[in-house]
Design a protein around this motif. Structure first.
Motif, PDB file in Angstrom:
ATOM      1  N   PRO A   1       0.844  -1.211   0.000  1.00 46.75           N
ATOM      2  CA  PRO A   1       0.000   0.000   0.000  1.00 46.75           C
ATOM      3  C   PRO A   1       0.878   1.259   0.000  1.00 46.75           C
ATOM      4  CG  PRO A   1      -0.750  -1.564   1.664  1.00 46.75           C
ATOM      5  CD  PRO A   1       0.562  -2.074   1.154  1.00 46.75           C
ATOM      6  N   ASP A   2       0.402   2.299  -0.648  1.00 46.31           N
ATOM      7  CA  ASP A   2       1.158   3.554  -0.728  1.00 46.31           C
ATOM      8  C   ASP A   2       1.542   4.084   0.647  1.00 46.31           C
ATOM      9  OD1 ASP A   2       1.129   3.567  -3.490  1.00 46.31           O
ATOM     10  OD2 ASP A   2      -0.612   4.901  -3.634  1.00 46.31           O
ATOM     11  N   SER A   3       0.634   3.990   1.604  1.00 42.64           N
ATOM     12  CA  SER A   3       0.928   4.494   2.949  1.00 42.64           C
ATOM     13  C   SER A   3       2.084   3.727   3.579  1.00 42.64           C
ATOM     14  CB  SER A   3      -0.312   4.424   3.838  1.00 42.64           C
ATOM     15  OG  SER A   3      -0.753   3.080   3.961  1.00 42.64           O
ATOM     16  N   HIS A   4       2.161   2.434   3.322  1.00 41.57           N
ATOM     17  CA  HIS A   4       3.259   1.630   3.862  1.00 41.57           C
ATOM     18  C   HIS A   4       4.574   2.007   3.179  1.00 41.57           C
ATOM     19  CE1 HIS A   4       0.551  -1.873   5.443  1.00 41.57           C
ATOM     20  NE2 HIS A   4       0.044  -0.682   5.708  1.00 41.57           N
ATOM     21  N   GLN A   5       4.523   2.178   1.862  1.00 38.50           N
ATOM     22  CA  GLN A   5       5.734   2.546   1.131  1.00 38.50           C
ATOM     23  C   GLN A   5       6.244   3.904   1.583  1.00 38.50           C
ATOM     24  OE1 GLN A   5       7.391   0.410  -1.078  1.00 38.50           O
ATOM     25  NE2 GLN A   5       8.949   1.932  -0.595  1.00 38.50           N
ATOM     26  N   GLN A   6       5.328   4.842   1.815  1.00 37.22           N
ATOM     27  CA  GLN A   6       5.727   6.169   2.294  1.00 37.22           C
ATOM     28  C   GLN A   6       6.418   6.069   3.653  1.00 37.22           C
ATOM     29  OE1 GLN A   6       2.096   8.414   2.183  1.00 37.22           O
ATOM     30  NE2 GLN A   6       2.061   8.508  -0.055  1.00 37.22           N
ATOM     31  N   GLU A   7       5.890   5.230   4.544  1.00 38.61           N
ATOM     32  CA  GLU A   7       6.497   5.060   5.860  1.00 38.61           C
ATOM     33  C   GLU A   7       7.864   4.396   5.750  1.00 38.61           C
ATOM     34  OE1 GLU A   7       7.086   5.254   9.971  1.00 38.61           O
ATOM     35  OE2 GLU A   7       5.766   6.380   8.627  1.00 38.61           O
ATOM     36  N   LEU A   8       7.979   3.391   4.892  1.00 41.23           N
ATOM     37  CA  LEU A   8       9.275   2.747   4.685  1.00 41.23           C
ATOM     38  C   LEU A   8      10.297   3.746   4.136  1.00 41.23           C
ATOM     39  CD1 LEU A   8       8.066  -0.631   3.155  1.00 41.23           C
ATOM     40  CD2 LEU A   8       9.158  -0.318   5.385  1.00 41.23           C
ATOM     41  N   ASP A   9       9.872   4.562   3.193  1.00 45.58           N
ATOM     42  CA  ASP A   9      10.763   5.587   2.631  1.00 45.58           C
ATOM     43  C   ASP A   9      11.187   6.589   3.695  1.00 45.58           C
ATOM     44  OD1 ASP A   9      10.542   4.368   0.145  1.00 45.58           O
ATOM     45  OD2 ASP A   9       9.050   5.788  -0.611  1.00 45.58           O
ATOM     46  N   ARG A  10      10.229   6.986   4.545  1.00 42.94           N
ATOM     47  CA  ARG A  10      10.531   7.935   5.614  1.00 42.94           C
ATOM     48  C   ARG A  10      11.567   7.348   6.577  1.00 42.94           C
ATOM     49  NH1 ARG A  10       9.481   9.024  10.741  1.00 42.94           N
ATOM     50  NH2 ARG A  10       8.243   7.155  11.062  1.00 42.94           N
ATOM     51  N   ARG A  11      11.393   6.095   6.944  1.00 43.87           N
ATOM     52  CA  ARG A  11      12.321   5.451   7.869  1.00 43.87           C
ATOM     53  C   ARG A  11      13.698   5.257   7.242  1.00 43.87           C
ATOM     54  NH1 ARG A  11       8.903   0.960  11.303  1.00 43.87           N
ATOM     55  NH2 ARG A  11       7.155   2.337  11.815  1.00 43.87           N
ATOM     56  N   LEU A  12      13.730   4.882   5.968  1.00 45.00           N
ATOM     57  CA  LEU A  12      15.009   4.726   5.278  1.00 45.00           C
ATOM     58  C   LEU A  12      15.733   6.063   5.174  1.00 45.00           C
ATOM     59  CD1 LEU A  12      17.013   2.937   3.809  1.00 45.00           C
ATOM     60  CD2 LEU A  12      15.701   3.301   1.706  1.00 45.00           C
ATOM     61  N   ASN A  13      14.988   7.113   4.921  1.00 46.28           N
ATOM     62  CA  ASN A  13      15.562   8.458   4.855  1.00 46.28           C
ATOM     63  C   ASN A  13      16.176   8.852   6.203  1.00 46.28           C
ATOM     64  OD1 ASN A  13      16.175  10.964   3.641  1.00 46.28           O
ATOM     65  ND2 ASN A  13      14.305  11.863   4.488  1.00 46.28           N
ATOM     66  N   ARG A  14      15.467   8.577   7.302  1.00 41.79           N
ATOM     67  CA  ARG A  14      15.994   8.872   8.634  1.00 41.79           C
ATOM     68  C   ARG A  14      17.252   8.053   8.906  1.00 41.79           C
ATOM     69  NH1 ARG A  14      12.735   8.310  13.464  1.00 41.79           N
ATOM     70  NH2 ARG A  14      14.330   9.671  14.277  1.00 41.79           N
ATOM     71  N   TYR A  15      17.267   6.796   8.475  1.00 45.39           N
ATOM     72  CA  TYR A  15      18.438   5.945   8.660  1.00 45.39           C
ATOM     73  C   TYR A  15      19.618   6.505   7.862  1.00 45.39           C
ATOM     74  CZ  TYR A  15      21.613   2.038   8.006  1.00 45.39           C
ATOM     75  OH  TYR A  15      22.728   1.259   7.938  1.00 45.39           O
ATOM     76  N   THR A  16      19.373   6.880   6.617  1.00 43.47           N
ATOM     77  CA  THR A  16      20.426   7.407   5.759  1.00 43.47           C
ATOM     78  C   THR A  16      21.031   8.680   6.344  1.00 43.47           C
ATOM     79  OG1 THR A  16      19.311   6.464   3.829  1.00 43.47           O
ATOM     80  CG2 THR A  16      20.944   8.166   3.401  1.00 43.47           C
ATOM     81  N   LYS A  17      20.212   9.503   6.980  1.00 47.25           N
ATOM     82  CA  LYS A  17      20.677  10.756   7.584  1.00 47.25           C
ATOM     83  C   LYS A  17      21.313  10.545   8.958  1.00 47.25           C
ATOM     84  CE  LYS A  17      17.317  13.868   5.438  1.00 47.25           C
ATOM     85  NZ  LYS A  17      16.197  14.783   5.737  1.00 47.25           N
ATOM     86  N   GLY A  18      21.297   9.317   9.457  1.00 46.55           N
ATOM     87  CA  GLY A  18      21.863   9.037  10.775  1.00 46.55           C
ATOM     88  C   GLY A  18      20.969   9.466  11.919  1.00 46.55           C
ATOM     89  N   GLU A  19      19.690   9.647  11.647  1.00 48.93           N
ATOM     90  CA  GLU A  19      18.743  10.110  12.667  1.00 48.93           C
ATOM     91  C   GLU A  19      18.083   8.955  13.428  1.00 48.93           C
ATOM     92  OE1 GLU A  19      15.993  12.425  10.392  1.00 48.93           O
ATOM     93  OE2 GLU A  19      17.414  14.065  10.094  1.00 48.93           O
ATOM     94  N   THR A  20      18.442   7.735  13.089  1.00 46.39           N
ATOM     95  CA  THR A  20      17.825   6.569  13.707  1.00 46.39           C
ATOM     96  C   THR A  20      18.899   5.728  14.368  1.00 46.39           C
ATOM     97  OG1 THR A  20      16.109   6.514  12.002  1.00 46.39           O
ATOM     98  CG2 THR A  20      16.433   4.512  13.232  1.00 46.39           C
TER      99      THR A  20
END
Length: 66
Positions: free
Chosen positions: A31-50
């Motif tokens: 679902p789009d909402s799940h993909q958006q959340e996965l993208d958000r979490r990956l973005n936070r990981y990439t930025k070192g925020e997680t």
């Protein structure tokens, strides 16, 4: 359906496992909402925020809270 309900619990669980294993995960759309959340979490990981916590640390913390 009645035949299935007459099976033992163990037999029904085995049937469910076989059905589940027959499903190709690639055929289930995300679902789009799940993909958006996965993208958000990956973005936070990439930025070192997680940060990550090991399962052992979590278990120790939970056991200490008892």
């Amino acid at each position: 359906m009645q035949e299935i309900l007459e099976l033992s619990v163990a037999e029904r669980i085995l049937m469910i496992e076989k059905i589940w294993d027959s499903i190709d995960p690639g055929t289930i759309p995300t679902p789009d909402s799940h993909q958006q959340e996965l993208d958000r979490r990956l973005n936070r990981y990439t930025k070192g925020e997680t940060s990550f916590v090991s399962w052992e640390s979590i278990k120790s913390e939970l056991n200490a809270a008892k």
